[in-house]
Scaffold this motif. Sequence first.
Motif, PDB file in Angstrom:
ATOM      1  N   ALA A  14       7.694 -51.633 -39.662  1.00  0.00           N
ATOM      2  CA  ALA A  14       8.763 -51.779 -38.681  1.00  0.00           C
ATOM      3  C   ALA A  14       9.935 -50.916 -39.138  1.00  0.00           C
ATOM      4  O   ALA A  14      10.283 -50.912 -40.320  1.00  0.00           O
ATOM      5  N   TYR A  15      10.524 -50.175 -38.213  1.00  0.00           N
ATOM      6  CA  TYR A  15      11.635 -49.309 -38.602  1.00  0.00           C
ATOM      7  C   TYR A  15      12.978 -50.028 -38.441  1.00  0.00           C
ATOM      8  O   TYR A  15      13.146 -50.872 -37.563  1.00  0.00           O
ATOM      9  N   VAL A  16      13.896 -49.683 -39.326  1.00  0.00           N
ATOM     10  CA  VAL A  16      15.251 -50.237 -39.310  1.00  0.00           C
ATOM     11  C   VAL A  16      16.214 -49.064 -39.162  1.00  0.00           C
ATOM     12  O   VAL A  16      16.408 -48.290 -40.104  1.00  0.00           O
ATOM     13  N   PRO A  17      16.822 -48.871 -37.980  1.00  0.00           N
ATOM     14  CA  PRO A  17      17.702 -47.716 -37.802  1.00  0.00           C
ATOM     15  C   PRO A  17      19.059 -47.909 -38.468  1.00  0.00           C
ATOM     16  O   PRO A  17      19.660 -48.979 -38.383  1.00  0.00           O
ATOM     17  N   LEU A  18      19.527 -46.859 -39.131  1.00  0.00           N
ATOM     18  CA  LEU A  18      20.870 -46.808 -39.701  1.00  0.00           C
ATOM     19  C   LEU A  18      21.607 -45.631 -39.083  1.00  0.00           C
ATOM     20  O   LEU A  18      21.010 -44.581 -38.831  1.00  0.00           O
ATOM     21  N   ASP A  19      22.887 -45.785 -38.863  1.00  0.00           N
ATOM     22  CA  ASP A  19      23.714 -44.673 -38.408  1.00  0.00           C
ATOM     23  C   ASP A  19      24.376 -44.055 -39.629  1.00  0.00           C
ATOM     24  O   ASP A  19      25.191 -44.707 -40.293  1.00  0.00           O
ATOM     25  N   PRO A  20      24.048 -42.796 -39.981  1.00  0.00           N
ATOM     26  CA  PRO A  20      24.645 -42.181 -41.158  1.00  0.00           C
ATOM     27  C   PRO A  20      26.162 -42.119 -41.113  1.00  0.00           C
ATOM     28  O   PRO A  20      26.814 -41.975 -42.155  1.00  0.00           O
ATOM     29  N   ASP A  21      26.736 -42.237 -39.907  1.00  0.00           N
ATOM     30  CA  ASP A  21      28.189 -42.152 -39.764  1.00  0.00           C
ATOM     31  C   ASP A  21      28.870 -43.514 -39.771  1.00  0.00           C
ATOM     32  O   ASP A  21      30.092 -43.590 -39.671  1.00  0.00           O
ATOM     33  N   HIS A  22      28.094 -44.589 -39.872  1.00  0.00           N
ATOM     34  CA  HIS A  22      28.690 -45.909 -40.014  1.00  0.00           C
ATOM     35  C   HIS A  22      29.228 -46.075 -41.428  1.00  0.00           C
ATOM     36  O   HIS A  22      28.815 -45.373 -42.357  1.00  0.00           O
ATOM     37  N   PRO A  23      30.152 -47.020 -41.629  1.00  0.00           N
ATOM     38  CA  PRO A  23      30.701 -47.231 -42.973  1.00  0.00           C
ATOM     39  C   PRO A  23      29.606 -47.523 -43.994  1.00  0.00           C
ATOM     40  O   PRO A  23      28.600 -48.186 -43.690  1.00  0.00           O
ATOM     41  N   VAL A  24      29.797 -47.015 -45.207  1.00  0.00           N
ATOM     42  CA  VAL A  24      28.819 -47.212 -46.276  1.00  0.00           C
ATOM     43  C   VAL A  24      28.594 -48.703 -46.520  1.00  0.00           C
ATOM     44  O   VAL A  24      27.469 -49.141 -46.790  1.00  0.00           O
ATOM     45  N   GLU A  25      29.649 -49.506 -46.382  1.00  0.00           N
ATOM     46  CA  GLU A  25      29.527 -50.946 -46.623  1.00  0.00           C
ATOM     47  C   GLU A  25      28.575 -51.589 -45.619  1.00  0.00           C
ATOM     48  O   GLU A  25      27.778 -52.459 -45.980  1.00  0.00           O
ATOM     49  N   ARG A  26      28.683 -51.186 -44.357  1.00  0.00           N
ATOM     50  CA  ARG A  26      27.797 -51.754 -43.335  1.00  0.00           C
ATOM     51  C   ARG A  26      26.345 -51.378 -43.626  1.00  0.00           C
ATOM     52  O   ARG A  26      25.457 -52.237 -43.617  1.00  0.00           O
ATOM     53  N   ASN A  27      26.115 -50.096 -43.868  1.00  0.00           N
ATOM     54  CA  ASN A  27      24.747 -49.660 -44.151  1.00  0.00           C
ATOM     55  C   ASN A  27      24.217 -50.298 -45.431  1.00  0.00           C
ATOM     56  O   ASN A  27      23.026 -50.614 -45.531  1.00  0.00           O
ATOM     57  N   GLY A  28      25.098 -50.495 -46.404  1.00  0.00           N
ATOM     58  CA  GLY A  28      24.678 -51.158 -47.634  1.00  0.00           C
ATOM     59  C   GLY A  28      24.258 -52.588 -47.393  1.00  0.00           C
ATOM     60  O   GLY A  28      23.271 -53.070 -47.968  1.00  0.00           O
ATOM     61  N   HIS A  29      25.000 -53.292 -46.531  1.00  0.00           N
ATOM     62  CA  HIS A  29      24.633 -54.677 -46.195  1.00  0.00           C
ATOM     63  C   HIS A  29      23.273 -54.720 -45.498  1.00  0.00           C
ATOM     64  O   HIS A  29      22.439 -55.584 -45.807  1.00  0.00           O
ATOM     65  N   ILE A  30      23.048 -53.786 -44.564  1.00  0.00           N
ATOM     66  CA  ILE A  30      21.773 -53.747 -43.844  1.00  0.00           C
ATOM     67  C   ILE A  30      20.626 -53.476 -44.807  1.00  0.00           C
ATOM     68  O   ILE A  30      19.593 -54.159 -44.787  1.00  0.00           O
ATOM     69  N   LEU A  31      20.801 -52.498 -45.679  1.00  0.00           N
ATOM     70  CA  LEU A  31      19.744 -52.165 -46.630  1.00  0.00           C
ATOM     71  C   LEU A  31      19.486 -53.308 -47.602  1.00  0.00           C
ATOM     72  O   LEU A  31      18.339 -53.613 -47.934  1.00  0.00           O
ATOM     73  N   GLY A  32      20.562 -53.950 -48.046  1.00  0.00           N
ATOM     74  CA  GLY A  32      20.394 -55.064 -48.974  1.00  0.00           C
ATOM     75  C   GLY A  32      19.672 -56.231 -48.338  1.00  0.00           C
ATOM     76  O   GLY A  32      18.902 -56.937 -49.002  1.00  0.00           O
ATOM     77  N   THR A  33      19.899 -56.437 -47.037  1.00  0.00           N
ATOM     78  CA  THR A  33      19.238 -57.531 -46.315  1.00  0.00           C
ATOM     79  C   THR A  33      17.794 -57.190 -45.996  1.00  0.00           C
ATOM     80  O   THR A  33      16.888 -58.009 -46.161  1.00  0.00           O
TER      81      THR A  33
END
Length: 337
Positions: free
Chosen positions: A63-82
Motif C-alpha cells: 500500500a502506498y503512503v503519499p508524502l508532499d515533499p513541500d510539506h513541513p518536515v515535522e508533518r512528514n516525519g510524523h507520517i513516516l513514524g506512524t
Amino acid sequence: PDAVAVVFEGQSLSYAEFDARVNRLARYLVSVGVGPESLVALAMRRSVDLVVGMYAVVAAGGAYVPLDPDHPVERNGHILGTAAPVCVLSTAGDGVVLPGEFDVVLIDELDVSGFSDAPVLDVDRVAPLRGSNAAYVIFTSGSTGKPKGVAVSHEAIVNQMAWMQGQYVLTGSDVYLQKTATTFDVSLWGFFLPLAVGARLVVATHDGHRDPGYLASVIADQGVTVTDFVPTMLSVFAGAVSAELLGSLRDVFVIGEALPAQAVRDFGVVSGARVHNLYGPTEAAVSITFADVTGAVDGGVVSIGVPQWNSQVFVLDSRLRPVPVGVAGELYLSGVQ
C-alpha cells in the motif's frame, strides 16, 4: 502497447514502456520485502516517476503512503513514524529532506534491469494479494490537528473505479488531466481511471493546478476530455479562461467542498462540459454519492445526489433513527467502500 499512456512536461511513456517500468520496479520492491499489508511511502512531486512508483507499490501487493515533499518536515516525519514504511520512494530531483533514518530509494537512479518486466502475480509476491488488503493510506488532519492515517482496501477503491467507468464510460480516445495532489484521495481518479481503460493520462506540472492559464493551455494542447476540480478552483478557473480553449472537455468531476450553484453557472459560460458533483470522505474511497448538475442550477447549494454502486447513505438522528424528509440529521455511510 504503442499507445501513449502517460504524459508529463514533454515526456511520454507508451503502455508497453510504462508496464515494463512498473513491473521491474514492483519486482525490486518484492525483493526487499514489500507485500500485502506493508507500506511504501511516495515522497515525490508530480512526474512520470511518481506514477510508475505508485503502480509498482500496488503491483507488488503493498500500500502506498503519499508524502508532499513541500510539506513541513515535522508533518512528514510524523507520517513516516506512524506508517513505518518498508522504504521511501523518491527521485534525485525531488531533493527530499526526511527526519530520522529511512531507507530512501531513488527510482530514477535505481538499476532494475536485472528484474523481469513480466506482470507480477501472486506466485511472485511474498503473500497472495486479497481484496481486503490495503491499497493506499492517506493521512488526514484529524480532529486534533495531527495527521491520522486512513487505510483503504483494494475492494473499496476497485468498486469506486468500476462505478466511475460504468457511470461515465471513458474510452481509449479520452485524455484525463491529473492535477490533484497525491495526498488528496481525489488524485486516484486521475492516476488510475484512464490507464484502466486505455486512455491517456496527462500529469500537470508541480503547482500547475493553481494556474488557470496553464490548465486551459494544457486542456487545449492535449485535447483533454476529463478532469476534476475542487469547487473553489472551479470558480477561479471559470472566471479566468476563455471558452475557445476548453472545446475538448466533456466531463468535469467536482468534489472536496460544498459546491455553490454560482460556480456551476459560471463554468457553464465558458464550457459545455457536463458537471458532476460528488461527495465522500477519505474513509469512503474517494466518493460515495453523485449528482449530474450540468446546466442552470437554482438556489445556492448543489445536491450531493444519491449513492453509488454497493453503497448506502442514511440521514439519522441522535438515536440512529431515520429522520423525516426535510429534517436535519447526521449522514451515515455504509457499503463496500
